[in-house]
Design a protein around this motif. Structure first.
Motif, PDB file in Angstrom:
ATOM      1  N   PHE A 200      -1.401   5.409   5.656  1.00 31.89           N
ATOM      2  CA  PHE A 200      -0.622   4.365   5.899  1.00 31.89           C
ATOM      3  C   PHE A 200       0.895   4.702   6.304  1.00 31.89           C
ATOM      4  N   TYR A 201       1.492   3.482   6.532  1.00 34.85           N
ATOM      5  CA  TYR A 201       2.843   3.713   7.213  1.00 34.85           C
ATOM      6  C   TYR A 201       3.795   2.921   6.200  1.00 34.85           C
ATOM      7  N   GLY A 202       5.100   3.233   5.868  1.00 34.84           N
ATOM      8  CA  GLY A 202       5.935   2.554   5.327  1.00 34.84           C
ATOM      9  C   GLY A 202       7.285   3.432   4.834  1.00 34.84           C
ATOM     10  N   GLN A 203       8.371   2.741   4.363  1.00 30.65           N
ATOM     11  CA  GLN A 203       9.599   3.399   4.033  1.00 30.65           C
ATOM     12  C   GLN A 203       9.845   2.838   2.633  1.00 30.65           C
ATOM     13  N   THR A 204      10.861   3.566   1.938  1.00 32.59           N
ATOM     14  CA  THR A 204      11.344   3.041   0.940  1.00 32.59           C
ATOM     15  C   THR A 204      12.042   1.397   0.920  1.00 32.59           C
ATOM     16  N   GLU A 205      12.396   1.412   1.970  1.00 33.96           N
ATOM     17  CA  GLU A 205      13.070  -0.068   2.388  1.00 33.96           C
ATOM     18  C   GLU A 205      12.015  -1.148   2.474  1.00 33.96           C
ATOM     19  N   THR A 206      10.942  -0.603   2.738  1.00 33.89           N
ATOM     20  CA  THR A 206       9.708  -1.927   2.801  1.00 33.89           C
ATOM     21  C   THR A 206       8.719  -1.701   1.580  1.00 33.89           C
ATOM     22  N   CYS A 207       9.073  -1.166   0.473  1.00 38.53           N
ATOM     23  CA  CYS A 207       8.305  -0.951  -0.720  1.00 38.53           C
ATOM     24  C   CYS A 207       7.059   0.073  -0.449  1.00 38.53           C
ATOM     25  N   ALA A 208       7.209   0.981   0.328  1.00 33.12           N
ATOM     26  CA  ALA A 208       6.216   2.052   0.643  1.00 33.12           C
ATOM     27  C   ALA A 208       5.155   1.767   1.796  1.00 33.12           C
ATOM     28  N   MET A 209       4.667   0.355   1.806  1.00 37.27           N
ATOM     29  CA  MET A 209       3.471   0.196   2.595  1.00 37.27           C
ATOM     30  C   MET A 209       3.854  -0.923   3.552  1.00 37.27           C
ATOM     31  N   THR A 210       3.664  -0.628   4.807  1.00 36.24           N
ATOM     32  CA  THR A 210       3.770  -1.528   6.025  1.00 36.24           C
ATOM     33  C   THR A 210       2.631  -1.786   6.714  1.00 36.24           C
ATOM     34  N   ALA A 211       1.883  -0.654   6.955  1.00 37.17           N
ATOM     35  CA  ALA A 211       0.847  -0.811   8.123  1.00 37.17           C
ATOM     36  C   ALA A 211      -0.142   0.157   7.224  1.00 37.17           C
ATOM     37  N   ILE A 212      -1.530  -0.056   7.364  1.00 33.64           N
ATOM     38  CA  ILE A 212      -2.428   0.624   6.895  1.00 33.64           C
ATOM     39  C   ILE A 212      -3.908   0.707   7.848  1.00 33.64           C
ATOM     40  N   GLN A 213      -4.534   1.903   7.559  1.00 31.96           N
ATOM     41  CA  GLN A 213      -5.756   2.077   8.368  1.00 31.96           C
ATOM     42  C   GLN A 213      -6.905   1.137   7.621  1.00 31.96           C
ATOM     43  N   ARG A 214      -7.502   0.478   8.273  1.00 29.07           N
ATOM     44  CA  ARG A 214      -8.854  -0.535   7.427  1.00 29.07           C
ATOM     45  C   ARG A 214      -9.875   0.081   7.751  1.00 29.07           C
ATOM     46  N   ASP A 215     -11.032  -0.236   6.740  1.00 31.81           N
ATOM     47  CA  ASP A 215     -12.079   0.334   6.615  1.00 31.81           C
ATOM     48  C   ASP A 215     -13.128  -0.063   7.913  1.00 31.81           C
ATOM     49  N   GLY A 216     -13.547   0.808   8.658  1.00 32.94           N
ATOM     50  CA  GLY A 216     -14.232   0.729   9.822  1.00 32.94           C
ATOM     51  C   GLY A 216     -13.676   0.635  10.949  1.00 32.94           C
ATOM     52  N   LYS A 217     -12.065   0.827  10.838  1.00 31.75           N
ATOM     53  CA  LYS A 217     -11.036   0.902  12.004  1.00 31.75           C
ATOM     54  C   LYS A 217     -10.202   1.960  11.797  1.00 31.75           C
ATOM     55  N   VAL A 218     -10.601   2.920  11.483  1.00 25.42           N
ATOM     56  CA  VAL A 218      -9.908   4.345  11.470  1.00 25.42           C
ATOM     57  C   VAL A 218      -9.704   4.983  12.716  1.00 25.42           C
ATOM     58  N   LYS A 219      -8.598   5.287  13.203  1.00 22.64           N
ATOM     59  CA  LYS A 219      -8.195   6.078  14.368  1.00 22.64           C
ATOM     60  C   LYS A 219      -7.384   7.243  13.893  1.00 22.64           C
ATOM     61  N   LEU A 220      -7.563   8.534  14.655  1.00 18.36           N
ATOM     62  CA  LEU A 220      -6.773   9.689  14.288  1.00 18.36           C
ATOM     63  C   LEU A 220      -5.428   9.557  14.777  1.00 18.36           C
ATOM     64  N   HIS A 221      -4.775   8.800  15.847  1.00 18.51           N
ATOM     65  CA  HIS A 221      -3.633   8.736  16.051  1.00 18.51           C
ATOM     66  C   HIS A 221      -2.940   7.638  15.877  1.00 18.51           C
ATOM     67  N   THR A 222      -3.470   6.622  14.772  1.00 16.73           N
ATOM     68  CA  THR A 222      -2.616   5.457  14.535  1.00 16.73           C
ATOM     69  C   THR A 222      -2.473   5.386  13.045  1.00 16.73           C
ATOM     70  N   VAL A 223      -1.511   4.634  12.563  1.00 15.31           N
ATOM     71  CA  VAL A 223      -1.386   4.343  11.105  1.00 15.31           C
ATOM     72  C   VAL A 223      -1.947   2.924  10.827  1.00 15.31           C
ATOM     73  N   GLY A 224      -3.109   2.554  11.531  1.00 16.88           N
ATOM     74  CA  GLY A 224      -3.606   1.117  11.214  1.00 16.88           C
ATOM     75  C   GLY A 224      -2.849  -0.091  11.494  1.00 16.88           C
ATOM     76  N   GLN A 225      -3.054  -1.311  11.156  1.00 15.90           N
ATOM     77  CA  GLN A 225      -2.511  -2.256  11.548  1.00 15.90           C
ATOM     78  C   GLN A 225      -1.583  -2.991  10.328  1.00 15.90           C
ATOM     79  N   PRO A 226      -0.667  -3.622  10.637  1.00 13.07           N
ATOM     80  CA  PRO A 226       0.129  -4.309   9.571  1.00 13.07           C
ATOM     81  C   PRO A 226      -0.427  -5.085   8.631  1.00 13.07           C
ATOM     82  N   LEU A 227       0.037  -4.893   7.385  1.00 13.56           N
ATOM     83  CA  LEU A 227      -0.847  -5.485   5.925  1.00 13.56           C
ATOM     84  C   LEU A 227      -0.474  -7.075   6.311  1.00 13.56           C
ATOM     85  N   PRO A 228      -1.265  -7.879   5.591  1.00 19.08           N
ATOM     86  CA  PRO A 228      -0.975  -9.242   5.860  1.00 19.08           C
ATOM     87  C   PRO A 228       0.366  -9.736   5.235  1.00 19.08           C
ATOM     88  N   ASN A 229       1.115 -10.851   5.670  1.00 21.04           N
ATOM     89  CA  ASN A 229       2.376 -11.161   5.611  1.00 21.04           C
ATOM     90  C   ASN A 229       3.520 -10.078   5.768  1.00 21.04           C
TER      91      ASN A 229
END
Length: 681
Positions: free
Chosen positions: A423-452
């Motif tokens: 997953f990808y995020g920062q302290t300023e975004t409460c740690a979680m901004t984007a995350i890899q989803r089940d069945g859609k994991v790629k080695l070079h990405t951090v996934g898609q933005p979370l809902p909202n």
């Protein structure tokens, strides 16, 4: 109430922690009182509490059949229900109130993970103060800066080591913190300093107030508001002193609900709280997700028992930094190497099948019937036992973040059947901004933005984020806030891009985008992370801005390289000696050449040197979150960097390095070592 902090005398409660954990925790009369008050206060808003304190009250009413916290102490797991947690939080809040703690002032918290420290943070929120956790290994000299953010007059310490730091801090600040409350009394019996008090004593004082003063529990339970700071975190400080990063109750709750909506959190998780309390990941997972979604949070006995306790807990959700995953894999490989020939053969055979299946899946290729059958057999024969050995037998969700995880490590754990995602995020975004989803994991990405969560890329290539989880601005730093928050968007400072399917690719810090003398654009951190994919490399610094070619300073991973050397009968007596063994240099050269294959010719690592020491936070070379302080590294190793880059010295193989180091007792010294400079291009 006076604004002066009451400097209570030290409590005489000196019973060992295991005794204290059992004494006075279950006060039925107090628990009935706080639950009755909670029932009255949340009746009109029962399904959507707007503060973390409100969520604790909600859980005390609706989720009290579930254990809230479990802490291992002297081999015994002690358990607290949500009603007991609420009673302790309000009791400690009543004690803080009695001692003059006011809204909008910081309370410093320092130590390793302890139930009492988490309760202290919640109690601070209840009186609208700001818990400000600090890394437990911060030396007194750095603690001075943290004490200037919010000017804390109260501090919560785990043990004697942290109390000593705070007493030194008191001398440096001329009296702050005035009140120091400690969890573990061992070694503190003879201390006579004013304002030193046991947390247990404060709990007793608070309980007496709650039972005696009508309306106090109701007042404390209703003080916090959604826009109050829930915590005052600190930035990593890669380019200067750390900034204060406040997260409000509304931010944290929004971040948790975003993660829940995206399937990243589930209700009633079995959670393991062992990561530093000063890291936003621990705060959001433990005091965010843990409270909003009623996790059962387990706290290890001490840092030395983390792996042992992990196996007993077997969490359903597990978060670890990339280096921790690497260390776990090394531990597994060492165990396999030391087992019987039959077990080694079974592991190698079935792991080969599983890795092939996982790599095919990542490439979009479905496994055949034969492969699926062999993988199922491997689960029964070997994989289930391995996951039980590692403590991951029940882990339905496993995460890594902060930096890139090595491809081999990532694929190996997924091949084992661990649902590991980045997953990808920062302290300023409460740690979680984007995350890899089940069945859609790629080695070079951090996934898609979370809902909202909205993510876009500006014209300069910087990642911008907008969400209810984004912080309100840096504490008492309007210029930094103006740079970070623009038209409702957070400028993350990270460079990246969005792929057509919405997956986010993070390249590195925008400030670290540099150019070679030939005008080639590159991000050193991106190349460094690829070098660190090798299990034998712990840290690396790539230097090449304004130069014709790139060179690297490499720090070995002492444990994995040491084990590798011992298996081959290579003798060494220290990190410095191990780092310069010709066979080890060959190992590092192979790792860098492997990275060079995927880099443009203009951006390949030309030469490297293996440093005789790791980059160290105490030496100022990295932050407490292990991010490079490039200006310090450039200055400290300037002569070596020049030697690596100098074309006239290309044939010079040796360099005599003198570098200053800081010992644990505060003394400084010089490390002198002849280094080998290797070509890797």
């Amino acid at each position: 109430m006076s604004s002066q902090i009451s400097t209570a005398t030290r409590s005489d409660s000196t019973s060992p922690p295991s005794t204290r954990a059992l004494a006075g925790r279950s006060n039925p009369e107090l628990i009935r009182l706080v639950i009755e008050v909670a029932n009255q206060l949340i009746a009109h808003n029962a399904d959507s509490p707007t503060t973390l304190i409100g969520c604790v009250a909600y859980n005390a009413i609706k989720e009290n059949k579930h254990a809230a916290f479990r802490e291992r102490d002297r081999g015994i797991w002690h358990e607290w229900s949500w009603g007991e947690v609420l009673a302790d939080v309000l009791a400690l809040a009543a004690a803080f109130d009695k001692h003059g703690v006011k809204p909008k002032e910081a309370i410093l918290v320092i130590g390793d993970n302890r139930f009492d420290l988490y309760v202290s943070m919640l109690a601070a929120m209840a009186v609208r103060a700001w818990p400000a956790p600090v890394y437990s290994d911060v030396p007194p000299s750095e603690l001075l800066h943290y004490s200037q953010l919010g000017e804390p007059r109260v501090a919560i310490a785990e043990d004697q080591e942290q109390v000593d730091k705070l007493l030194t801090l008191r001398e440096q600040t001329g009296g702050r913190p005035q009140l120091i409350a400690y969890h573990d009394p061992r070694g503190l019996h003879a201390y006579q300093e004013p304002g030193l008090v046991a947390l247990d004593h404060l709990l007793v004082v608070g309980r007496e107030r709650l039972l005696r003063e009508e309306g106090l529990a109701e007042r404390l339970l209703s003080m916090a508001s959604p826009d109050d700071y829930a915590v005052l975190m600190h930035s990593s400080g890669t380019t200067g002193k750390p900034k204060g990063v406040p997260l409000t109750h509304a931010n944290v709750i929004a971040g948790v609900r975003n993660a829940y909506a995206g399937g990243s959190f589930a209700r009633y998780e079995t959670h393991y709280a062992y990561l530093p309390m000063a890291w936003v990941g621990d705060f959001v997972f433990t005091l965010g997700g843990g409270i909003v979604l009623a996790f059962t949070t387990h706290i290890p006995e001490r840092q030395e028992t983390v792996l042992h306790d992990l196996r007993e807990v077997a969490p359903t959700m597990y978060l670890a930094a990339p280096r921790a995953w690497d260390a776990m894999l090394t531990r597994l490989q060492v165990g396999i190497a030391e087992t019987t020939p039959l077990k080694r053969w079974l592991y190698e055979y079935f792991m080969g099948v599983a890795v092939k299946i996982e790599r095919d899946r990542l490439a979009g290729i479905k496994p055949s019937f034969v492969q699926r059958s062999l993988r199922a057999l491997g689960e029964v024969v070997i994989f289930a036992s391995i996951k039980d050995y590692l403590g991951l037998s029940r882990a339905q969700r496993a995460y890594t973040g902060g930096e890139a995880l090595g491809e081999d490590t990532f694929v190996t754990f997924r091949a084992l059947g661990v649902n590991l995602k980045q997953f990808y995020g920062q302290t300023e975004t409460c740690a979680m901004t984007a995350i890899q989803r089940d069945g859609k994991v790629k080695l070079h990405t951090v996934g898609q933005p979370l809902p909202n969560v909205e993510v876009r890329i500006d014209d300069s290539g910087e990642i911008l984020v907008r969400s209810g989880s984004v912080f309100p601005g840096y504490h008492d730093n309007p210029s930094a806030t103006a740079d970070a928050l623009k038209d409702g968007w957070l400028a993350t400072g990270d460079a990246g891009y969005l792929e057509p399917d919405g997956d986010l690719v993070v390249l590195g810090r925008v400030s670290e985008v540099v150019h070679t003398a030939g005008g080639e654009r590159f991000v050193p951190n991106y190349i460094e992370n690829r070098i660190k994919f090798s299990p034998y490399v712990r840290n690396a610094a790539v230097i090449g801005a304004g130069r014709d070619r790139l060179c690297a300073l490499v720090c070995i991973d002492f444990d994995s390289v040491g084990h590798w050397a011992e298996q081959r009968g290579l003798a060494y007596t220290s990190y410095a000696e191990l780092s310069q063994l010709p066979a080890v240099l060959d190992l590092l050269e192979a790792a860098i050449r492997h990275v060079n294959i995927v880099l443009k010719p203009e951006l390949r690592i030309h030469r490297f040197a293996s440093l005789p020491k790791d980059f160290d936070a105490d030496d100022g070379e990295i932050t407490r979150t292990r991010k490079l302080r490039r200006n310090v590294i450039q200055e400290r190793y300037d002569a070596l960097i020049e030697a690596l880059h100098a074309p006239t010295r290309y044939d010079q193989e040796w360099f005599d390095l003198d570098v200053q180091i800081l010992y644990e007792d505060g003394r400084t010294g010089m490390l002198q070592r002849r280094l080998t400079m290797r070509s890797s291009d």
